[in-house]
Design an enzyme around this catalytic site. Structure first.
Site: not given
Ligand code: NI
Length: 180
Positions: A57, A62, A105, A147-148, A151
């Protein structure tokens, strides 16, 4: 279609991944209003960067883009690549609790932890063609999407562990930087 078969291409740019403790990762991202050629190129570059890392992912923040978008692919690599894209995703329902095992991550290298996550979630988003999507996710997919989507609001999985563990990691990385 929020997923498509993916072929690696040298024409696609590899992006730099922003890493902890860079403050850029802490910000709230902006909704995407235009799905244009520039966005399609970014999606392809993010897919390429995720597969090369390798990761399952990757959120736009990021790779230095403060927009509400993510890509993922939880298929085993031997089954080929199937790139999924979610634009402006949000979790609209949650149920149950599970512990992710050994979550990691790309922006938090050399750190793994078990994180408390919802067992099942319902996500609403649009795909790369602008079509509305509703995704019912459980298991690994539910964990990856939580999780994503975290972000996109400036939350890293390391923010869910104890302050002590986080400080130990920050110290370790600071030491490492000095040695370089
Ligand atoms: Ni991550």
């Amino acid at each position: 279609m929020h997923s498509m078969d993916w072929k690696e291409s040298d024409a696609v740019k590899l992006l730099d991944i922003v890493t902890y403790p860079d403050k850029f990762l802490k910000q709230q991202t902006q909704p995407i209003e235009n799905i244009d050629g520039q966005l399609q190129a970014l999606i392809d570059a993010m897919g390429h960067t995720m597969y090369q890392a390798p990761g399952i992912g990757l959120a736009a923040i990021q790779v230095g883009i403060d927009k509400s978008m993510l890509v993922y692919d939880i298929q085993p690599p031997e089954d080929g690549h199937r790139l999924n894209v979610l634009i402006n995703p949000s979790i609209v329902a949650r149920e149950g609790t599970i512990l992710s095992e050994n979550e990691g991550c790309l922006s938090v290298p050399e750190f793994r932890a078990d994180i408390k996550r919802s067992e099942r979630i319902l996500v609403e988003a649009v795909d790369r063609e602008g079509n509305p999507q509703r995704i019912e996710a459980e298991g690994l997919l539910a964990i990856v999407l939580q999780h994503e989507i975290d972000h996109l609001t400036g939350t890293l999985f390391i923010d869910h562990v104890s302050a002590l563990k986080r400080q130990m990691y920050a110290r370790k990385m600071a030491k490492k930087l000095k040695q370089q």
